[in-house]
Design a protein around this motif. Structure first.
Motif, PDB file in Angstrom:
ATOM      1  N   GLY A 130      -1.037  -3.339 -38.705  1.00  0.00           N
ATOM      2  CA  GLY A 130      -0.800  -4.707 -38.624  1.00  0.00           C
ATOM      3  C   GLY A 130      -0.028  -5.883 -39.650  1.00  0.00           C
ATOM      4  O   GLY A 130       0.322  -6.595 -39.795  1.00  0.00           O
ATOM      5  N   GLU A 135       3.226  -6.294 -41.821  1.00  0.00           N
ATOM      6  CA  GLU A 135       4.039  -6.018 -42.128  1.00  0.00           C
ATOM      7  C   GLU A 135       4.622  -5.867 -43.129  1.00  0.00           C
ATOM      8  O   GLU A 135       5.065  -7.468 -44.068  1.00  0.00           O
ATOM      9  N   ASP A 153       7.635  -6.107 -46.089  1.00  0.00           N
ATOM     10  CA  ASP A 153       9.000  -6.730 -46.416  1.00  0.00           C
ATOM     11  C   ASP A 153      10.342  -5.746 -47.026  1.00  0.00           C
ATOM     12  O   ASP A 153       9.735  -5.229 -47.956  1.00  0.00           O
ATOM     13  N   LEU A 177      -0.741  -1.150 -49.967  1.00  0.00           N
ATOM     14  CA  LEU A 177       0.387  -2.191 -49.176  1.00  0.00           C
ATOM     15  C   LEU A 177      -0.593  -3.772 -49.980  1.00  0.00           C
ATOM     16  O   LEU A 177      -1.585  -3.837 -49.570  1.00  0.00           O
ATOM     17  N   VAL A 178       0.980  -4.246 -50.576  1.00  0.00           N
ATOM     18  CA  VAL A 178      -0.044  -5.346 -50.934  1.00  0.00           C
ATOM     19  C   VAL A 178       0.421  -6.747 -49.723  1.00  0.00           C
ATOM     20  O   VAL A 178       2.053  -6.899 -50.332  1.00  0.00           O
ATOM     21  N   CYS A 179      -0.485  -7.646 -50.002  1.00  0.00           N
ATOM     22  CA  CYS A 179       0.050  -8.564 -49.021  1.00  0.00           C
ATOM     23  C   CYS A 179       0.739 -10.054 -49.575  1.00  0.00           C
ATOM     24  O   CYS A 179       0.201 -10.548 -50.272  1.00  0.00           O
ATOM     25  N   GLU A 180       1.428 -10.286 -49.524  1.00  0.00           N
ATOM     26  CA  GLU A 180       2.345 -11.390 -50.361  1.00  0.00           C
ATOM     27  C   GLU A 180       1.918 -13.011 -50.323  1.00  0.00           C
ATOM     28  O   GLU A 180       1.902 -13.939 -51.046  1.00  0.00           O
ATOM     29  N   ILE A 217       3.719  -1.239 -51.214  1.00  0.00           N
ATOM     30  CA  ILE A 217       4.633  -1.618 -50.198  1.00  0.00           C
ATOM     31  C   ILE A 217       4.362  -3.075 -50.061  1.00  0.00           C
ATOM     32  O   ILE A 217       3.436  -4.281 -50.139  1.00  0.00           O
ATOM     33  N   SER A 218       5.303  -4.270 -50.408  1.00  0.00           N
ATOM     34  CA  SER A 218       4.854  -5.893 -50.340  1.00  0.00           C
ATOM     35  C   SER A 218       5.400  -6.198 -48.951  1.00  0.00           C
ATOM     36  O   SER A 218       5.759  -5.887 -48.160  1.00  0.00           O
ATOM     37  N   GLY A 219       4.719  -7.211 -48.161  1.00  0.00           N
ATOM     38  CA  GLY A 219       5.107  -7.577 -47.491  1.00  0.00           C
ATOM     39  C   GLY A 219       3.432  -8.687 -46.585  1.00  0.00           C
ATOM     40  O   GLY A 219       2.835  -9.241 -47.661  1.00  0.00           O
ATOM     41  N   ARG A 220       2.929  -8.649 -45.079  1.00  0.00           N
ATOM     42  CA  ARG A 220       2.187  -9.864 -44.881  1.00  0.00           C
ATOM     43  C   ARG A 220       1.103  -8.920 -44.322  1.00  0.00           C
ATOM     44  O   ARG A 220       2.336  -7.859 -43.625  1.00  0.00           O
ATOM     45  N   CYS A 221       0.237  -9.065 -44.441  1.00  0.00           N
ATOM     46  CA  CYS A 221      -0.495  -8.507 -43.738  1.00  0.00           C
ATOM     47  C   CYS A 221      -1.503  -9.561 -42.524  1.00  0.00           C
ATOM     48  O   CYS A 221      -0.472 -10.266 -42.335  1.00  0.00           O
ATOM     49  N   ARG A 222      -2.180  -8.390 -41.372  1.00  0.00           N
ATOM     50  CA  ARG A 222      -2.424  -8.802 -40.475  1.00  0.00           C
ATOM     51  C   ARG A 222      -2.462 -10.541 -39.956  1.00  0.00           C
ATOM     52  O   ARG A 222      -2.226 -11.807 -39.667  1.00  0.00           O
ATOM     53  N   ALA A 270       0.364 -12.585 -41.686  1.00  0.00           N
ATOM     54  CA  ALA A 270       1.824 -12.591 -40.649  1.00  0.00           C
ATOM     55  C   ALA A 270       2.639 -13.539 -40.130  1.00  0.00           C
ATOM     56  O   ALA A 270       3.501 -14.005 -40.624  1.00  0.00           O
TER      57      ALA A 270
END
Lengths: 148, 148
Positions: free
Chosen positions: A126, A128, A130, B98-101, B136-141, B144
């Motif tokens: 899940g 996403e 960036d 995976l790093v959540c922003e 990898i940065s982004g948003r976790c579930r 999101a």
DNA sequence: CTTACTGCAAATATTTTGCATTTGG
DNA sequence: CCAAATGCAAAATATTTGCAGTAAG
């Protein structure tokens, strides 16, 4: 010679600032110009560049302005390895950053290359990604063989 | 309770050090233990952890030891976003970060998910990604949907 | 005019380095 | 013993902040 299509960007800048009761200053214009011109510039590099025009422009103004421009969505930053973050113009976001551990150079690659990874990550956890913000370290073609 | 299969690692450590005329010290053992136990620990976090056993252990020793352990291939570091680098035990390297922003949490994912990207990058530019080092940065579930 | 913005200097935070002392082998 | 390693304090690097003066609108 200082700008090409920057007229547009400068208008953008003015508009975005005024929307929020903020002001367009020469310093802000210079910083945005510098980030647009230099690609992947550290705050330090941006400072050096803007000082070519305004030698008195202070480092803390550069930091504050970069932060502001990022809030406004006009620039983005990425962490490419050990050093300070690097900034690039926001409309320049559509690429992956490849950082060579050997020579330190930064290449860019099409974000489409990561489509498969993005899909899988999303399916599995899940998450996403960036993508435009992604830094991939490794070895470029030239440094590939060498020990380290 | 301080170690599980760490006996092996400690032997490894001793052996690797002696190969190069270097010495096994209590501090080095503590630092390696801490990195193994904490996953994704900053130098600061490692310091705090080792001080639970040896309150006098100096921060610069931690920095020097982390650098040494990395040269020996026993730990690795990754830059996860803005803060300091984080270290993890070397045999723990086979995952993507995976790093959540949004919430700042770090998830891990199988490196196999990036196989397609790795192949394409190599084909296109000759670049050889260091997958275990990839952040990898982004948003976790959970984060999101949310604005920011 | 009014309030945002800048420059400056000082405060933080993080990591590195030189050197005297300690200690592993 | 002797070279390697540690602790300590100071230096180097990177970034942030408070505040008084300046300037955009």
């Amino acid at each position: 010679m200082s700008s090409m299509a920057d007229g547009t960007t400068a208008e953008d800048l003015r508009a975005r600032l005024h929307e929020q009761g903020l002001r367009l200053t020469p310093q802000r214009r210079l910083v945005l110009d510098a980030v647009t011109r230099l690609r992947h510039a550290t705050p330090e590099a941006v400072s050096a560049e803007v000082r070519r025009t305004d030698p008195g422009l202070n480092a803390s103004t550069v930091y504050r302005t970069l932060e502001l421009l990022e809030r406004l969505g006009l620039v983005r930053h990425t962490h490419l390895g050990s050093g300070p973050a690097t900034y690039h113009a926001g409309d320049d976001a559509g690429h992956l950053h490849l950082v060579c551990e050997g020579c330190g150079r930064v290449e860019e690659a099409d974000v489409a290359l990561a489509a498969d990874l993005v899909g899988r990550l999303h399916a599995v956890s899940g998450f996403e990604p960036d993508v435009g913000h992604m830094a991939i370290s490794g070895r470029c073609r030239e440094c590939a063989g060498q020990p380290r």
